[in-house]
Design a protein around this motif. Structure first.
Motif, short mmCIF file in Angstrom:
data_model
loop_
_atom_site.label_atom_id
_atom_site.label_comp_id
_atom_site.label_asym_id
_atom_site.label_seq_id
_atom_site.Cartn_x
_atom_site.Cartn_y
_atom_site.Cartn_z
N MET A 50 -10.16 6.29 -8.08
CA MET A 50 -8.93 5.25 -7.91
C MET A 50 -8.54 4.85 -6.46
O MET A 50 -8.22 5.66 -5.72
N GLN A 51 -8.78 3.64 -6.31
CA GLN A 51 -8.47 3.05 -4.90
C GLN A 51 -7.20 3.13 -4.63
O GLN A 51 -6.31 2.55 -5.52
N LYS A 52 -6.44 3.58 -3.34
CA LYS A 52 -4.94 3.43 -3.26
C LYS A 52 -4.86 1.88 -2.65
O LYS A 52 -5.58 1.20 -1.94
N PRO A 53 -3.42 1.28 -3.13
CA PRO A 53 -3.43 0.08 -2.70
C PRO A 53 -3.27 -0.01 -1.13
O PRO A 53 -2.76 1.10 -0.31
N LYS A 54 -3.67 -1.21 -0.50
CA LYS A 54 -3.61 -1.19 1.05
C LYS A 54 -2.06 -1.22 1.63
O LYS A 54 -1.30 -2.09 0.90
N LYS A 55 -2.05 -0.47 2.60
CA LYS A 55 -0.74 -0.65 3.09
C LYS A 55 -0.62 -1.72 4.22
O LYS A 55 -1.25 -1.97 4.66
#
Length: 91
Positions: free
Chosen positions: A1-6
């Motif tokens: 799962m990809q983390k949302p871009k900060k």
């Protein structure tokens, strides 16, 4: 799962609030010492951030925050140019 871009946060020199970098206008001092607004955030040089609000720019001018950020004197015509660029919003 990809983390949302900060989303990078920056502090407005006028109201001192932390906001998304994209929501602020970058004031940049180029390596040649020229000061201008950077709507795209790509110009080279030292950057400082201000809300796209003339009231914040007025606070910055009164508190001399840009002078402190850039460690140099800022001529009055530069503030006039910044106000004009802010009104036009050439982003």
């Amino acid at each position: 799962m990809q983390k949302p871009k900060k989303v990078p946060q920056r502090q407005c020199l006028g109201c001192r609030e932390m906001k998304d970098k994209k929501a602020l206008i970058r004031v940049v001092r180029s390596p040649e010492g020229e000061i201008s607004l950077d709507f795209k955030g790509k110009k080279p040089g030292r950057g400082a951030y201000v809300c796209p609000d003339p009231a914040c720019l007025a606070k910055v001018r009164k508190s001399r925050a840009l002078e402190r950020a850039f460690e140099s004197a800022i001529p009055a015509e530069v503030y006039g140019m910044l106000e004009q660029q802010m009104e036009e919003g050439d982003g």
